[in-house]
Structure formats: structure tokens, C-alpha cells
Design a protein around this motif. Structure first.
Motif, PDB file in Angstrom:
ATOM      1  N   GLU A  84       1.005  -1.065   0.164  1.00 40.64           N
ATOM      2  CA  GLU A  84      -0.094  -0.230  -0.030  1.00 40.64           C
ATOM      3  C   GLU A  84       1.056   0.736   0.353  1.00 40.64           C
ATOM      4  OE1 GLU A  84      -2.546  -0.868   3.402  1.00 40.64           O
ATOM      5  OE2 GLU A  84      -3.865  -1.140   2.377  1.00 40.64           O
ATOM      6  N   ALA A  85       2.390   1.568   0.338  1.00 42.17           N
ATOM      7  CA  ALA A  85       2.960   2.341   0.513  1.00 42.17           C
ATOM      8  C   ALA A  85       3.144   2.401  -0.808  1.00 42.17           C
ATOM      9  CB  ALA A  85       4.012   2.031   1.173  1.00 42.17           C
ATOM     10  N   ILE A  86       3.480   1.890  -1.304  1.00 39.25           N
ATOM     11  CA  ILE A  86       3.846   2.141  -3.130  1.00 39.25           C
ATOM     12  C   ILE A  86       3.344   2.259  -3.810  1.00 39.25           C
ATOM     13  CG2 ILE A  86       4.642   0.711  -5.049  1.00 39.25           C
ATOM     14  CD1 ILE A  86       6.700  -0.783  -2.890  1.00 39.25           C
ATOM     15  N   ILE A  87       1.599   0.933  -4.019  1.00 37.80           N
ATOM     16  CA  ILE A  87       0.859   1.827  -4.873  1.00 37.80           C
ATOM     17  C   ILE A  87      -0.252   3.360  -4.675  1.00 37.80           C
ATOM     18  CG2 ILE A  87      -0.201   0.351  -3.748  1.00 37.80           C
ATOM     19  CD1 ILE A  87       0.348   0.093  -7.598  1.00 37.80           C
ATOM     20  N   HIS A  88      -1.165   3.022  -2.859  1.00 39.37           N
ATOM     21  CA  HIS A  88      -1.684   4.267  -3.237  1.00 39.37           C
ATOM     22  C   HIS A  88      -0.881   4.941  -3.405  1.00 39.37           C
ATOM     23  CE1 HIS A  88      -3.940   1.315   0.359  1.00 39.37           C
ATOM     24  NE2 HIS A  88      -3.857   0.971  -0.920  1.00 39.37           N
ATOM     25  N   PRO A  89      -0.225   5.668  -2.684  1.00 40.53           N
ATOM     26  CA  PRO A  89       0.408   7.370  -3.342  1.00 40.53           C
ATOM     27  C   PRO A  89       0.198   7.765  -4.938  1.00 40.53           C
ATOM     28  CG  PRO A  89       1.508   6.446  -1.838  1.00 40.53           C
ATOM     29  CD  PRO A  89       0.872   5.732  -2.245  1.00 40.53           C
ATOM     30  N   MET A  90       0.772   6.524  -5.076  1.00 34.98           N
ATOM     31  CA  MET A  90       0.258   6.251  -7.137  1.00 34.98           C
ATOM     32  C   MET A  90      -0.989   7.097  -7.137  1.00 34.98           C
ATOM     33  SD  MET A  90       3.356   3.879  -8.092  1.00 34.98           S
ATOM     34  CE  MET A  90       5.090   4.144  -8.413  1.00 34.98           C
ATOM     35  N   ILE A  91      -1.547   5.693  -7.132  1.00 37.81           N
ATOM     36  CA  ILE A  91      -3.307   5.823  -7.335  1.00 37.81           C
ATOM     37  C   ILE A  91      -3.682   6.993  -7.224  1.00 37.81           C
ATOM     38  CG2 ILE A  91      -5.362   5.072  -7.304  1.00 37.81           C
ATOM     39  CD1 ILE A  91      -4.018   2.260  -6.026  1.00 37.81           C
ATOM     40  N   GLY A  92      -3.361   7.636  -6.495  1.00 36.17           N
ATOM     41  CA  GLY A  92      -3.553   8.847  -5.570  1.00 36.17           C
ATOM     42  C   GLY A  92      -3.585  10.073  -6.936  1.00 36.17           C
ATOM     43  N   ARG A  93      -2.161  10.043  -6.858  1.00 37.97           N
ATOM     44  CA  ARG A  93      -1.678  11.092  -7.559  1.00 37.97           C
ATOM     45  C   ARG A  93      -1.939  10.882  -9.515  1.00 37.97           C
ATOM     46  NH1 ARG A  93       3.604   9.760  -5.651  1.00 37.97           N
ATOM     47  NH2 ARG A  93       4.070   8.366  -6.947  1.00 37.97           N
ATOM     48  N   VAL A  94      -2.757   9.639  -9.894  1.00 34.45           N
ATOM     49  CA  VAL A  94      -3.387   9.332 -11.028  1.00 34.45           C
ATOM     50  C   VAL A  94      -4.493   9.962 -11.008  1.00 34.45           C
ATOM     51  CG1 VAL A  94      -4.267   7.805 -12.938  1.00 34.45           C
ATOM     52  CG2 VAL A  94      -1.749   7.841 -12.197  1.00 34.45           C
ATOM     53  N   THR A  95      -5.328   9.060 -10.232  1.00 34.51           N
ATOM     54  CA  THR A  95      -6.767  10.155  -9.578  1.00 34.51           C
ATOM     55  C   THR A  95      -7.158  11.628  -9.917  1.00 34.51           C
ATOM     56  OG1 THR A  95      -7.477   7.728  -8.131  1.00 34.51           O
ATOM     57  CG2 THR A  95      -8.370   9.496  -7.736  1.00 34.51           C
ATOM     58  N   GLN A  96      -6.164  12.268  -8.857  1.00 37.62           N
ATOM     59  CA  GLN A  96      -6.363  13.614  -8.872  1.00 37.62           C
ATOM     60  C   GLN A  96      -5.798  14.670 -10.346  1.00 37.62           C
ATOM     61  OE1 GLN A  96      -3.268  15.012  -6.161  1.00 37.62           O
ATOM     62  NE2 GLN A  96      -4.654  14.538  -4.344  1.00 37.62           N
ATOM     63  N   GLU A  97      -5.307  13.466 -11.369  1.00 38.28           N
ATOM     64  CA  GLU A  97      -4.911  14.030 -12.259  1.00 38.28           C
ATOM     65  C   GLU A  97      -6.225  14.292 -13.476  1.00 38.28           C
ATOM     66  OE1 GLU A  97      -1.512  11.744 -13.203  1.00 38.28           O
ATOM     67  OE2 GLU A  97       0.001  12.976 -12.211  1.00 38.28           O
ATOM     68  N   ARG A  98      -6.079  12.385 -12.719  1.00 38.82           N
ATOM     69  CA  ARG A  98      -8.035  13.010 -13.753  1.00 38.82           C
ATOM     70  C   ARG A  98      -9.001  13.506 -13.603  1.00 38.82           C
ATOM     71  NH1 ARG A  98      -7.011   6.186 -15.164  1.00 38.82           N
ATOM     72  NH2 ARG A  98      -5.214   6.373 -15.871  1.00 38.82           N
ATOM     73  N   ALA A  99      -9.210  13.648 -11.838  1.00 34.54           N
ATOM     74  CA  ALA A  99      -9.861  14.586 -12.354  1.00 34.54           C
ATOM     75  C   ALA A  99      -9.871  15.642 -12.399  1.00 34.54           C
ATOM     76  CB  ALA A  99     -10.689  14.934 -10.082  1.00 34.54           C
ATOM     77  N   ALA A 100      -9.020  16.398 -12.523  1.00 30.02           N
ATOM     78  CA  ALA A 100      -8.721  17.890 -12.472  1.00 30.02           C
ATOM     79  C   ALA A 100      -9.211  17.969 -14.134  1.00 30.02           C
ATOM     80  CB  ALA A 100      -7.214  18.241 -12.955  1.00 30.02           C
ATOM     81  N   LEU A 101      -9.010  17.308 -14.847  1.00 28.96           N
ATOM     82  CA  LEU A 101      -9.423  17.023 -16.126  1.00 28.96           C
ATOM     83  C   LEU A 101     -10.707  16.530 -16.872  1.00 28.96           C
ATOM     84  CD1 LEU A 101      -6.282  15.464 -17.873  1.00 28.96           C
ATOM     85  CD2 LEU A 101      -6.833  18.114 -18.142  1.00 28.96           C
ATOM     86  N   ALA A 102     -11.823  15.967 -15.513  1.00 31.63           N
ATOM     87  CA  ALA A 102     -12.592  15.381 -15.779  1.00 31.63           C
ATOM     88  C   ALA A 102     -14.002  16.064 -16.476  1.00 31.63           C
ATOM     89  CB  ALA A 102     -13.355  14.645 -14.405  1.00 31.63           C
ATOM     90  N   THR A 103     -15.176  16.410 -16.693  1.00 33.15           N
ATOM     91  CA  THR A 103     -16.223  16.677 -17.269  1.00 33.15           C
ATOM     92  C   THR A 103     -17.714  15.747 -17.215  1.00 33.15           C
ATOM     93  OG1 THR A 103     -15.843  15.962 -19.859  1.00 33.15           O
ATOM     94  CG2 THR A 103     -14.963  17.800 -18.784  1.00 33.15           C
ATOM     95  N   GLY A 104     -18.686  16.213 -17.532  1.00 35.72           N
ATOM     96  CA  GLY A 104     -19.693  15.555 -16.384  1.00 35.72           C
ATOM     97  C   GLY A 104     -20.695  16.117 -16.243  1.00 35.72           C
ATOM     98  N   CYS A 105     -21.580  15.374 -16.147  1.00 38.11           N
ATOM     99  CA  CYS A 105     -22.665  16.669 -15.061  1.00 38.11           C
ATOM    100  C   CYS A 105     -22.334  16.462 -13.012  1.00 38.11           C
ATOM    101  CB  CYS A 105     -24.054  15.694 -15.216  1.00 38.11           C
ATOM    102  SG  CYS A 105     -24.566  14.650 -15.526  1.00 38.11           S
ATOM    103  N   TYR A 106     -21.742  14.758 -13.184  1.00 35.19           N
ATOM    104  CA  TYR A 106     -20.704  14.513 -11.729  1.00 35.19           C
ATOM    105  C   TYR A 106     -19.563  14.330 -11.638  1.00 35.19           C
ATOM    106  CZ  TYR A 106     -23.854  10.728 -11.931  1.00 35.19           C
ATOM    107  OH  TYR A 106     -24.604   9.503 -12.101  1.00 35.19           O
ATOM    108  N   LEU A 107     -19.170  13.366 -10.894  1.00 38.08           N
ATOM    109  CA  LEU A 107     -18.260  13.065 -10.977  1.00 38.08           C
ATOM    110  C   LEU A 107     -18.126  11.659  -9.891  1.00 38.08           C
ATOM    111  CD1 LEU A 107     -15.286  12.691 -11.833  1.00 38.08           C
ATOM    112  CD2 LEU A 107     -14.428  14.203 -10.341  1.00 38.08           C
TER     113      LEU A 107
END
Length: 207
Positions: A84-107
Motif C-alpha cells: 500500500e505504501a508503494i501503490i496508494h500514493p501512485m493511485i492518488g496522483r493519477v486519480t487527482q490528475e484525471r479528476a482535474a480533467l473530468a467533465t460531465g454532470c458529476y464525478l
């Protein structure tokens, strides 16, 4: 954006529900799918995992050996923490990057371990749980994966209980063994319409 945290136990059908929301115009970010991207051939997590756990955790093709890792974390709780110490920060970064680009009626954030992490309550407007009884979970996972009931029980034991998930839910989509696809879609559609309305009201309030 108006944000939904979508979760449910293994075999609950949360991916199918997330697909409905995406088809109807929401943006969906699936953290489990991101984890698979990071641990497939060429994924950003492969070399850190190889360094931490050894080459035996990596397949000859260069992807994470999921069965070997699953066995390791169930045998040794410290292995889970290292993973988890390896994978969770990576997932968090990708999630934030994709959230910043998200469109649609909700996320929608699809997070299998949303309850277990304890980090999502303040990040989303509502938590939606796709719910089913444990026996249905076991039957579905066994049918799709071929895992033994014992292996599935081990996975479920590492997840929040049904009661714990329901305790944090703002919204619930029931998907028991007798729930038809049409009924599942109808339940999801009611929530989709409500969330779109809430998102529009929020947007109107900020304009």
C-alpha cells in the motif's frame, strides 16, 4: 464538480452500476482500474514493486503476479503495508490528475476500499454503496474468477463488512441475487437524476 464516492464489496456489482452512470453522462474514475494500469506490463509501479518484493512477484511478461501478491499479503500483514505504501500514493496522483480533467454532470470515484481507507468522507459530497448479501458476493466472484470459496472469504475478510459499508452510505443501490438488470438500472437512474439536479443547483449557486 459534484462528487460521488461509489463503493461495495467484491462481487457487489459496483462496476456495472458505475457503467450506468458513465453511460448517462457522469465522469467515472475507477481506482481499481488505475491500480491495474500501474501494475500491468510497463506500469509505473512494476519496478518499485520488484525492488520491494523481489522478482518472484513479477511475471515473466513484466506484470504484477497478482496471485503471488495476494497470497503474500494474506500471510504477512506487513507485506500489505509495504504494498500500500508503494501503490496508494501512485493511485492518488493519477486519480487527482484525471479528476482535474473530468467533465460531465458529476464525478464518480469508484473506490473498492473507500470505507476501509477512511480518507474519502471529506472528499466527496455523497457516498453510494452497491449492496448485496455475502452469499451472493461469493457466488458471483466464484463464477467470474474461479477462486475457491475459501480464497474469496479471505478477500472479504480484509474488506469492510456489509454493516460497516451501509453505516457510511448516503445512498444505497441494492443488487442481490434476485435483482434484475432492469431493476438495477432503475435504482441507479433515480440516483443519477437526483445527483444531476444537485450538481445543477450547485453550479447555479456559483454562477
Amino acid at each position: 464538480m459534484y462528487k460521488i464516492g461509489l463503493t461495495g464489496g467484491i462481487g457487489s456489482g459496483k462496476s456495472r452500476v458505475a457503467d450506468f452512470f458513465q453511460e448517462w453522462g457522469a465522469s467515472v474514475i475507477d481506482t481499481d482500474a488505475i491500480a491495474h494500469e500501474l501494475t500491468t506490463v510497463g506500469g509505473a509501479a512494476i519496478e518499485p514493486l520488484r525492488a520491494a518484493f523481489g522478482a518472484g512477484m513479477i511475471t515473466p511478461e513484466g506484470a504484477l503476479n497478482r496471485q503471488a501478491m495476494r497470497d503474500a499479503v494474506f500471510r504477512d500483514p506487513s507485506a500489505r503495508l509495504r504494498l500500500e505504501a508503494i501503490i496508494h500514493p501512485m493511485i492518488g496522483r493519477v486519480t487527482q490528475e484525471r479528476a482535474a480533467l473530468a467533465t460531465g454532470c458529476y464525478l464518480v470515484f469508484v473506490v473498492p476500499l473507500l470505507v476501509e481507507s477512511g480518507r474519502w468522507r471529506d472528499k466527496v459530497d455523497r457516498i453510494c454503496v452497491v449492496d448485496c448479501d455475502p452469499a451472493t458476493q461469493v457466488a458471483r466472484v466464484q463464477a467470474r474468477s474461479g477462486l475457491t470459496p475459501e480464497a474469496i472469504a479471505r478477500i472479504m475478510s480484509a474488506q469492510a463488512s456489509r454493516e460497516e459499508r451501509l453505516a457510511v452510505a448516503d445512498d444505497v443501490v441494492l443488487n442481490d441475487k434476485d435483482t434484475s438488470l432492469q431493476a438495477l438500472a432503475q435504482s441507479a437512474r433515480i440516483l443519477h437524476d437526483a445527483w444531476c439536479t444537485a450538481a445543477r443547483q450547485r453550479q447555479a449557486g456559483t454562477d
